[in-house]
Design a protein around this motif. Structure first.
Motif, PDB file in Angstrom:
ATOM      1  N   LEU A  46      -5.841 -36.440  58.990  1.00 29.22           N
ATOM      2  CA  LEU A  46      -6.563 -36.002  60.072  1.00 29.22           C
ATOM      3  C   LEU A  46      -6.413 -34.164  59.843  1.00 29.22           C
ATOM      4  CD1 LEU A  46      -5.793 -37.270  63.400  1.00 29.22           C
ATOM      5  CD2 LEU A  46      -7.609 -37.880  61.881  1.00 29.22           C
ATOM      6  N   CYS A  47      -7.518 -33.636  60.060  1.00 23.75           N
ATOM      7  CA  CYS A  47      -7.126 -32.122  60.092  1.00 23.75           C
ATOM      8  C   CYS A  47      -6.944 -31.573  61.389  1.00 23.75           C
ATOM      9  CB  CYS A  47      -8.414 -31.222  59.381  1.00 23.75           C
ATOM     10  SG  CYS A  47      -8.364 -29.717  59.282  1.00 23.75           S
ATOM     11  N   PHE A  48      -5.802 -30.599  61.668  1.00 24.56           N
ATOM     12  CA  PHE A  48      -5.617 -29.740  62.897  1.00 24.56           C
ATOM     13  C   PHE A  48      -6.208 -28.732  63.008  1.00 24.56           C
ATOM     14  CE2 PHE A  48      -2.811 -33.433  62.362  1.00 24.56           C
ATOM     15  CZ  PHE A  48      -2.320 -33.740  63.587  1.00 24.56           C
ATOM     16  N   LEU A  49      -6.609 -28.539  64.261  1.00 28.13           N
ATOM     17  CA  LEU A  49      -7.447 -27.120  64.616  1.00 28.13           C
ATOM     18  C   LEU A  49      -6.387 -25.899  64.224  1.00 28.13           C
ATOM     19  CD1 LEU A  49      -9.454 -25.630  66.040  1.00 28.13           C
ATOM     20  CD2 LEU A  49      -8.417 -26.106  68.084  1.00 28.13           C
ATOM     21  N   GLN A  50      -5.257 -25.985  64.309  1.00 28.79           N
ATOM     22  CA  GLN A  50      -4.353 -24.723  64.117  1.00 28.79           C
ATOM     23  C   GLN A  50      -4.590 -24.747  62.513  1.00 28.79           C
ATOM     24  OE1 GLN A  50      -3.349 -27.553  65.871  1.00 28.79           O
ATOM     25  NE2 GLN A  50      -2.214 -26.714  67.506  1.00 28.79           N
ATOM     26  N   GLU A  51      -4.578 -25.813  61.502  1.00 23.75           N
ATOM     27  CA  GLU A  51      -4.898 -25.509  59.928  1.00 23.75           C
ATOM     28  C   GLU A  51      -6.141 -24.994  59.675  1.00 23.75           C
ATOM     29  OE1 GLU A  51      -2.006 -29.541  58.948  1.00 23.75           O
ATOM     30  OE2 GLU A  51      -4.410 -29.641  59.110  1.00 23.75           O
ATOM     31  N   VAL A  52      -7.315 -25.372  60.489  1.00 24.89           N
ATOM     32  CA  VAL A  52      -8.572 -24.871  60.674  1.00 24.89           C
ATOM     33  C   VAL A  52      -8.594 -23.285  60.785  1.00 24.89           C
ATOM     34  CG1 VAL A  52     -11.278 -25.081  61.119  1.00 24.89           C
ATOM     35  CG2 VAL A  52      -9.650 -27.099  60.614  1.00 24.89           C
ATOM     36  N   VAL A  53      -7.962 -22.976  61.969  1.00 25.59           N
ATOM     37  CA  VAL A  53      -7.804 -21.663  62.287  1.00 25.59           C
ATOM     38  C   VAL A  53      -7.142 -20.768  61.210  1.00 25.59           C
ATOM     39  CG1 VAL A  53      -6.618 -20.084  64.018  1.00 25.59           C
ATOM     40  CG2 VAL A  53      -7.740 -22.174  64.661  1.00 25.59           C
ATOM     41  N   ASP A  54      -5.988 -21.465  60.844  1.00 19.94           N
ATOM     42  CA  ASP A  54      -5.492 -20.619  59.560  1.00 19.94           C
ATOM     43  C   ASP A  54      -6.291 -20.217  58.414  1.00 19.94           C
ATOM     44  OD1 ASP A  54      -3.088 -20.473  61.091  1.00 19.94           O
ATOM     45  OD2 ASP A  54      -2.280 -22.199  60.019  1.00 19.94           O
ATOM     46  N   SER A  59     -11.641 -14.650  57.328  1.00 20.02           N
ATOM     47  CA  SER A  59     -12.530 -15.050  56.175  1.00 20.02           C
ATOM     48  C   SER A  59     -13.780 -14.565  56.529  1.00 20.02           C
ATOM     49  CB  SER A  59     -12.690 -16.705  56.252  1.00 20.02           C
ATOM     50  OG  SER A  59     -13.265 -17.272  57.637  1.00 20.02           O
ATOM     51  N   GLY A  60     -14.004 -14.054  57.860  1.00 13.94           N
ATOM     52  CA  GLY A  60     -15.480 -13.831  58.249  1.00 13.94           C
ATOM     53  C   GLY A  60     -16.540 -14.769  58.515  1.00 13.94           C
ATOM     54  N   CYS A  61     -16.019 -16.230  58.315  1.00 12.24           N
ATOM     55  CA  CYS A  61     -17.049 -17.330  58.668  1.00 12.24           C
ATOM     56  C   CYS A  61     -16.775 -17.342  60.229  1.00 12.24           C
ATOM     57  CB  CYS A  61     -16.803 -18.543  57.966  1.00 12.24           C
ATOM     58  SG  CYS A  61     -15.154 -19.355  58.357  1.00 12.24           S
ATOM     59  N   VAL A  62     -18.034 -18.176  60.708  1.00 11.63           N
ATOM     60  CA  VAL A  62     -17.716 -18.552  62.221  1.00 11.63           C
ATOM     61  C   VAL A  62     -17.051 -19.873  62.238  1.00 11.63           C
ATOM     62  CG1 VAL A  62     -19.219 -18.696  64.534  1.00 11.63           C
ATOM     63  CG2 VAL A  62     -19.786 -16.947  62.935  1.00 11.63           C
ATOM     64  N   LEU A  63     -16.180 -20.131  63.299  1.00 14.69           N
ATOM     65  CA  LEU A  63     -15.735 -21.365  63.553  1.00 14.69           C
ATOM     66  C   LEU A  63     -16.256 -21.972  64.668  1.00 14.69           C
ATOM     67  CD1 LEU A  63     -13.760 -23.579  62.848  1.00 14.69           C
ATOM     68  CD2 LEU A  63     -11.868 -22.163  64.356  1.00 14.69           C
ATOM     69  N   GLN A  64     -16.953 -22.984  64.599  1.00 17.96           N
ATOM     70  CA  GLN A  64     -17.783 -23.540  65.999  1.00 17.96           C
ATOM     71  C   GLN A  64     -16.873 -24.985  66.034  1.00 17.96           C
ATOM     72  OE1 GLN A  64     -21.745 -24.168  65.645  1.00 17.96           O
ATOM     73  NE2 GLN A  64     -21.948 -25.778  67.036  1.00 17.96           N
ATOM     74  N   VAL A  65     -16.163 -24.623  67.739  1.00 16.69           N
ATOM     75  CA  VAL A  65     -15.552 -25.886  68.047  1.00 16.69           C
ATOM     76  C   VAL A  65     -16.489 -26.599  68.959  1.00 16.69           C
ATOM     77  CG1 VAL A  65     -13.838 -26.476  69.261  1.00 16.69           C
ATOM     78  CG2 VAL A  65     -13.620 -24.292  67.773  1.00 16.69           C
ATOM     79  N   GLN A  83      -5.167 -20.187  73.252  1.00 20.30           N
ATOM     80  CA  GLN A  83      -4.053 -19.621  72.567  1.00 20.30           C
ATOM     81  C   GLN A  83      -4.235 -20.292  71.028  1.00 20.30           C
ATOM     82  OE1 GLN A  83      -0.600 -20.976  74.148  1.00 20.30           O
ATOM     83  NE2 GLN A  83      -0.966 -20.019  76.205  1.00 20.30           N
ATOM     84  N   ALA A  84      -4.745 -21.438  70.714  1.00 21.95           N
ATOM     85  CA  ALA A  84      -5.144 -21.876  69.298  1.00 21.95           C
ATOM     86  C   ALA A  84      -6.134 -21.064  68.516  1.00 21.95           C
ATOM     87  CB  ALA A  84      -5.363 -23.479  69.482  1.00 21.95           C
ATOM     88  N   LEU A  85      -7.159 -20.609  69.416  1.00 21.78           N
ATOM     89  CA  LEU A  85      -8.244 -19.875  68.937  1.00 21.78           C
ATOM     90  C   LEU A  85      -7.919 -18.633  69.046  1.00 21.78           C
ATOM     91  CD1 LEU A  85     -11.005 -21.864  70.319  1.00 21.78           C
ATOM     92  CD2 LEU A  85     -10.113 -22.228  68.210  1.00 21.78           C
ATOM     93  N   ALA A  86      -7.162 -17.987  69.450  1.00 16.76           N
ATOM     94  CA  ALA A  86      -6.889 -16.467  69.726  1.00 16.76           C
ATOM     95  C   ALA A  86      -7.032 -15.905  68.404  1.00 16.76           C
ATOM     96  CB  ALA A  86      -5.414 -16.140  70.126  1.00 16.76           C
ATOM     97  N   PRO A  87      -6.353 -16.413  67.387  1.00 19.24           N
ATOM     98  CA  PRO A  87      -6.373 -15.428  66.005  1.00 19.24           C
ATOM     99  C   PRO A  87      -7.954 -15.541  65.314  1.00 19.24           C
ATOM    100  CG  PRO A  87      -4.648 -17.246  65.921  1.00 19.24           C
ATOM    101  CD  PRO A  87      -5.475 -17.571  67.159  1.00 19.24           C
ATOM    102  N   VAL A  88      -8.795 -15.981  65.777  1.00 21.65           N
ATOM    103  CA  VAL A  88     -10.327 -15.977  65.444  1.00 21.65           C
ATOM    104  C   VAL A  88     -10.948 -15.816  66.252  1.00 21.65           C
ATOM    105  CG1 VAL A  88      -9.728 -17.466  63.245  1.00 21.65           C
ATOM    106  CG2 VAL A  88     -10.455 -18.554  65.533  1.00 21.65           C
ATOM    107  N   ARG A  89     -10.533 -15.146  67.594  1.00 17.06           N
ATOM    108  CA  ARG A  89     -11.447 -14.734  68.759  1.00 17.06           C
ATOM    109  C   ARG A  89     -12.803 -14.159  68.388  1.00 17.06           C
ATOM    110  NH1 ARG A  89      -9.669 -14.806  73.921  1.00 17.06           N
ATOM    111  NH2 ARG A  89      -7.270 -15.132  73.204  1.00 17.06           N
ATOM    112  N   LEU A 108     -13.580 -16.297  75.203  1.00 15.51           N
ATOM    113  CA  LEU A 108     -13.998 -17.127  73.993  1.00 15.51           C
ATOM    114  C   LEU A 108     -15.574 -16.968  74.094  1.00 15.51           C
ATOM    115  CD1 LEU A 108     -11.530 -19.959  73.852  1.00 15.51           C
ATOM    116  CD2 LEU A 108     -11.759 -17.951  72.130  1.00 15.51           C
ATOM    117  N   PRO A 109     -16.460 -16.798  73.135  1.00 12.66           N
ATOM    118  CA  PRO A 109     -17.810 -16.763  72.993  1.00 12.66           C
ATOM    119  C   PRO A 109     -18.334 -18.485  73.189  1.00 12.66           C
ATOM    120  CG  PRO A 109     -16.890 -15.534  71.170  1.00 12.66           C
ATOM    121  CD  PRO A 109     -15.818 -16.030  71.957  1.00 12.66           C
ATOM    122  N   LEU A 110     -19.170 -18.716  73.976  1.00 14.22           N
ATOM    123  CA  LEU A 110     -19.407 -20.083  74.306  1.00 14.22           C
ATOM    124  C   LEU A 110     -20.720 -20.490  74.120  1.00 14.22           C
ATOM    125  CD1 LEU A 110     -17.877 -19.560  78.189  1.00 14.22           C
ATOM    126  CD2 LEU A 110     -16.853 -20.613  75.971  1.00 14.22           C
ATOM    127  N   ALA A 111     -21.301 -21.685  73.935  1.00 14.02           N
ATOM    128  CA  ALA A 111     -22.494 -21.994  73.487  1.00 14.02           C
ATOM    129  C   ALA A 111     -22.728 -23.505  74.471  1.00 14.02           C
ATOM    130  CB  ALA A 111     -22.609 -22.676  72.288  1.00 14.02           C
TER     131      ALA A 111
END
Length: 249
Positions: A46-54, A59-65, A83-89, A108-111
């Motif tokens: 599995l890929c963990f959210l914290q790893e994706v955030v890192d 990177s400049g790319c938008v992370l869509q959760v 808190q997990a998404l704070a580094p890419v807020r 956080l930006p919402l969709a």
């Protein structure tokens, strides 16, 4: 928090179908999740959210959760996600059909995905909501959908304004492709209607079985789509090269 399996792993809430584990996703702790492998390829964990955030950080790319949790999120889980998404807020977007959970997230930006309230039949896929088919070919329980004295343009504009009230801070709507094309066929431009409220339109999902992806992307672009969610990004990127102005993939 495993990235895709946070609540509903493969949208069913259990591990059995997709992984070497069994039982409910929400019974996992991090150590047990680390031991899981995918059934299709047991070399892959599995890929963990914290790893994706890192990876996404800087990177400049938008992370869509895509938040699949449908029951009410607890304040503790909401704060943990924040808190997990704070580094890419500044370059993350959290989307869901469960607007009641998105309301709990701060800063956080919402969709919003409006499928539970409003969609063309192509998005039904066993969904029991909405329960009524309206006069304009949309599944919609609102009284306006059954009013023969309302034009399609009036109907679409009014329903977008109504549904915006479910999540006023939303900066994007994630709408299935069939619904976008149906609305365009009614003579409405959903992207323009949402744009009146400062909301971008995102289309889901362009898949590998699409026979003419360039034509589809062109139609979506004309309907005001700004972002295309896809399982086949390289195919979509090649198709987008033919567009007058490339969509965001």
């Amino acid at each position: 928090l495993p990235l895709e399996l946070v609540e509903q792993g493969a949208h069913v809430g259990r591990l059995d179908r997709e992984t070497t584990g069994s039982g409910r996703v929400d019974a996992l702790d991090s150590a047990a999740a680390r031991r899981l492998r995918y059934r299709d390829d047991e070399r892959v964990g599995l890929c963990f959210l914290q790893e994706v955030v890192d990876r996404a950080r800087g990177s400049g790319c938008v992370l869509q959760v895509d938040l699949k949790l449908m029951r009410a999120i607890t304040p503790q889980r909401a704060r943990a996600l924040e808190q997990a998404l704070a580094p890419v807020r500044d370059h993350v977007l959290v989307g869901s059909q469960a607007y009641w959970n998105l309301r709990r997230l701060r800063g956080l930006p919402l969709a919003l995905d409006p499928t539970l309230q409003w969609h063309e039949g192509g998005a039904r896929n066993g969904n029991v909501f909405p329960r009524s088919a309206g006069l304009h070919g949309m599944w919609d329980d609102a009284p306006l959908a059954a009013n023969p004295n309302v034009t399609a343009a009036e109907y679409v504009a009014s329903r977008i304004e109504d549904l915006r009230g479910l999540l006023p801070p939303a900066v994007e709507w994630m709408v299935d492709i069939a619904t976008i094309e149906h609305l365009a066929g009614l003579g409405a431009n959903p992207g323009d209607e949402l744009g009146r409220w400062g909301i971008a339109l995102s289309a889901w999902t362009l898949r590998g079985d699409e026979t003419r992806p360039a034509d589809l992307l062109h139609r979506l672009y004309r309907a005001g789509v700004e972002t295309v969610i896809t399982d086949v990004p390289l195919t979509a990127a090649r198709a987008a090269e033919a567009l007058p102005r490339p969509a965001t993939l």
